[in-house]
Scaffold this motif. Structure first.
Motif, PDB file in Angstrom:
ATOM      1  N   VAL A 266       0.748  -1.031   0.005  1.00 14.57           N
ATOM      2  CA  VAL A 266       0.013   0.073  -0.083  1.00 14.57           C
ATOM      3  C   VAL A 266       0.826   1.112   0.083  1.00 14.57           C
ATOM      4  O   VAL A 266       1.589   1.340   0.872  1.00 14.57           O
ATOM      5  N   SER A 267       0.709   2.044  -1.049  1.00 13.95           N
ATOM      6  CA  SER A 267       1.600   3.323  -1.008  1.00 13.95           C
ATOM      7  C   SER A 267       1.462   4.185   0.229  1.00 13.95           C
ATOM      8  O   SER A 267       0.484   4.458   0.588  1.00 13.95           O
ATOM      9  N   GLY A 268       2.429   4.558   0.673  1.00 15.72           N
ATOM     10  CA  GLY A 268       2.584   5.389   1.562  1.00 15.72           C
ATOM     11  C   GLY A 268       2.392   4.823   2.943  1.00 15.72           C
ATOM     12  O   GLY A 268       2.938   5.553   4.239  1.00 15.72           O
ATOM     13  N   ALA A 269       2.324   3.579   3.107  1.00 19.69           N
ATOM     14  CA  ALA A 269       1.954   2.670   4.434  1.00 19.69           C
ATOM     15  C   ALA A 269       3.540   2.510   5.082  1.00 19.69           C
ATOM     16  O   ALA A 269       4.212   2.316   4.194  1.00 19.69           O
ATOM     17  N   HIS A 270       3.618   2.618   6.124  1.00 16.94           N
ATOM     18  CA  HIS A 270       4.923   2.324   7.032  1.00 16.94           C
ATOM     19  C   HIS A 270       4.670   1.928   8.316  1.00 16.94           C
ATOM     20  O   HIS A 270       3.573   2.372   9.074  1.00 16.94           O
ATOM     21  N   TRP A 271       5.647   1.341   8.980  1.00 19.71           N
ATOM     22  CA  TRP A 271       5.570   0.978  10.193  1.00 19.71           C
ATOM     23  C   TRP A 271       5.699   2.188  11.103  1.00 19.71           C
ATOM     24  O   TRP A 271       6.518   3.056  10.801  1.00 19.71           O
ATOM     25  N   HIS A 272       4.946   2.237  12.250  1.00 20.05           N
ATOM     26  CA  HIS A 272       5.179   3.184  13.245  1.00 20.05           C
ATOM     27  C   HIS A 272       5.028   2.614  14.814  1.00 20.05           C
ATOM     28  O   HIS A 272       4.366   1.598  14.982  1.00 20.05           O
ATOM     29  N   LEU A 273       5.799   3.175  15.552  1.00 20.56           N
ATOM     30  CA  LEU A 273       5.459   2.536  16.803  1.00 20.56           C
ATOM     31  C   LEU A 273       5.264   3.666  17.985  1.00 20.56           C
ATOM     32  O   LEU A 273       5.510   4.789  17.907  1.00 20.56           O
ATOM     33  N   TRP A 274       3.984   3.349  18.552  1.00 18.60           N
ATOM     34  CA  TRP A 274       3.150   4.254  19.578  1.00 18.60           C
ATOM     35  C   TRP A 274       4.450   4.141  20.773  1.00 18.60           C
ATOM     36  O   TRP A 274       5.202   3.443  21.096  1.00 18.60           O
ATOM     37  N   PRO A 275       4.085   5.276  21.593  1.00 19.77           N
ATOM     38  CA  PRO A 275       5.071   5.395  22.704  1.00 19.77           C
ATOM     39  C   PRO A 275       5.152   4.220  23.591  1.00 19.77           C
ATOM     40  O   PRO A 275       6.135   3.882  24.254  1.00 19.77           O
ATOM     41  N   SER A 276       4.138   3.291  23.623  1.00 23.31           N
ATOM     42  CA  SER A 276       3.823   2.087  24.505  1.00 23.31           C
ATOM     43  C   SER A 276       4.784   0.850  23.747  1.00 23.31           C
ATOM     44  O   SER A 276       5.091  -0.198  24.594  1.00 23.31           O
ATOM     45  N   GLY A 277       5.409   1.165  22.444  1.00 22.72           N
ATOM     46  CA  GLY A 277       6.267   0.285  21.832  1.00 22.72           C
ATOM     47  C   GLY A 277       5.405  -0.584  21.069  1.00 22.72           C
ATOM     48  O   GLY A 277       5.587  -1.447  20.162  1.00 22.72           O
ATOM     49  N   THR A 278       3.993  -0.452  20.790  1.00 22.39           N
ATOM     50  CA  THR A 278       3.199  -1.197  19.940  1.00 22.39           C
ATOM     51  C   THR A 278       3.458  -0.789  18.455  1.00 22.39           C
ATOM     52  O   THR A 278       3.303   0.315  18.234  1.00 22.39           O
ATOM     53  N   PRO A 279       3.533  -1.728  17.737  1.00 26.14           N
ATOM     54  CA  PRO A 279       3.990  -1.330  16.236  1.00 26.14           C
ATOM     55  C   PRO A 279       2.625  -1.224  15.606  1.00 26.14           C
ATOM     56  O   PRO A 279       1.516  -2.050  15.661  1.00 26.14           O
ATOM     57  N   VAL A 280       2.182  -0.150  15.013  1.00 28.86           N
ATOM     58  CA  VAL A 280       1.049  -0.111  14.138  1.00 28.86           C
ATOM     59  C   VAL A 280       1.512   0.296  12.930  1.00 28.86           C
ATOM     60  O   VAL A 280       2.463   0.710  12.467  1.00 28.86           O
ATOM     61  N   VAL A 281       0.627   0.406  11.856  1.00 29.22           N
ATOM     62  CA  VAL A 281       0.835   0.694  10.624  1.00 29.22           C
ATOM     63  C   VAL A 281       0.333   1.910  10.343  1.00 29.22           C
ATOM     64  O   VAL A 281      -0.706   2.191  10.463  1.00 29.22           O
ATOM     65  N   MET A 282       1.016   3.025  10.091  1.00 31.38           N
ATOM     66  CA  MET A 282       0.468   4.334   9.654  1.00 31.38           C
ATOM     67  C   MET A 282       0.267   4.358   8.030  1.00 31.38           C
ATOM     68  O   MET A 282       1.481   4.087   7.178  1.00 31.38           O
ATOM     69  N   LEU A 283      -0.894   4.730   7.818  1.00 30.56           N
ATOM     70  CA  LEU A 283      -1.298   5.095   6.400  1.00 30.56           C
ATOM     71  C   LEU A 283      -0.791   6.360   5.769  1.00 30.56           C
ATOM     72  O   LEU A 283      -0.542   7.311   6.457  1.00 30.56           O
ATOM     73  N   ALA A 284      -1.044   6.570   4.364  1.00 33.35           N
ATOM     74  CA  ALA A 284      -0.513   7.965   3.985  1.00 33.35           C
ATOM     75  C   ALA A 284      -1.296   8.986   4.417  1.00 33.35           C
ATOM     76  O   ALA A 284      -1.099  10.160   4.723  1.00 33.35           O
ATOM     77  N   SER A 285      -2.816   8.723   4.737  1.00 36.85           N
ATOM     78  CA  SER A 285      -3.507   9.431   5.315  1.00 36.85           C
ATOM     79  C   SER A 285      -3.273   9.961   6.730  1.00 36.85           C
ATOM     80  O   SER A 285      -4.096  11.036   7.444  1.00 36.85           O
ATOM     81  N   GLY A 286      -2.411   9.315   7.483  1.00 36.19           N
ATOM     82  CA  GLY A 286      -2.170   9.678   8.689  1.00 36.19           C
ATOM     83  C   GLY A 286      -2.876   8.572   9.681  1.00 36.19           C
ATOM     84  O   GLY A 286      -2.596   8.638  10.880  1.00 36.19           O
ATOM     85  N   ARG A 287      -3.852   7.878   9.477  1.00 35.70           N
ATOM     86  CA  ARG A 287      -4.550   6.790  10.189  1.00 35.70           C
ATOM     87  C   ARG A 287      -3.713   5.577  10.561  1.00 35.70           C
ATOM     88  O   ARG A 287      -2.905   5.026   9.715  1.00 35.70           O
ATOM     89  N   ASP A 288      -3.748   5.427  11.963  1.00 36.99           N
ATOM     90  CA  ASP A 288      -3.102   3.988  12.349  1.00 36.99           C
ATOM     91  C   ASP A 288      -3.704   2.755  12.113  1.00 36.99           C
ATOM     92  O   ASP A 288      -5.012   3.158  12.609  1.00 36.99           O
ATOM     93  N   ILE A 289      -3.356   1.691  11.817  1.00 35.84           N
ATOM     94  CA  ILE A 289      -3.991   0.433  11.955  1.00 35.84           C
ATOM     95  C   ILE A 289      -3.162  -0.446  12.977  1.00 35.84           C
ATOM     96  O   ILE A 289      -2.284  -0.872  12.830  1.00 35.84           O
TER      97      ILE A 289
END
Length: 144
Positions: A94-117
């Protein structure tokens, strides 16, 4: 419901993986680590499914008989891997999607729109109940 499941619900145990890295950590190295999903890959291969990090492989996973539910000790690990695999497929396709870590260390996927999954949570829910289907979460992410 077995004792361990009831205990986890009463004690609100954390769900899934936490990743803690330094500020100069290599994002590609983190993505490769999260993509390993060894238990999921082994169990899928035992059922004749090779996971190739494609959306079609998510659909194939959704169709597997849920034998992992027979082992309450393995189920959370399997679900965790399913979520990380879901995230890996999203990040790689998915274009623009990347891994992001919340401060708790939880890995989530952040979409180009800024939405976390919260893919690990989705994987755990899928492993335990079959819903939401992994391919459905992927479809929603690819449309966002």
């Amino acid at each position: 419901m077995n004792f361990l499941d009831a205990w986890r619900k009463r004690h609100a145990m954390a769900r899934g993986t936490a990743v803690y890295v330094s500020d100069d950590a290599d994002p590609e190295g983190i993505a490769e680590l999260l993509a390993e999903c060894e238990l999921l890959r082994v169990r899928a291969a035992q059922q004749g499914l090779e996971l190739d990090d494609s959306p079609a492989s998510l659909e194939a996973l959704d169709q597997l008989p849920p034998r992992w539910r027979d082992d309450p000790e393995e189920l959370p690990w399997f679900g965790n891997d399913a979520g990380l695999y879901l995230g890996t497929v999203i990040v790689r396709t998915v274009s623009g999607a990347h891994w992001h870590l919340w401060p708790s260390g939880t890995p989530v996927v952040m979409l180009a729109s800024g939405r976390d999954i919260e893919v690990v949570g989705a994987g755990l829910d899928w492993a335990a109940t079959g819903a939401p289907e992994l391919s459905q979460v992927y479809a929603e992410a690819s449309e966002a």
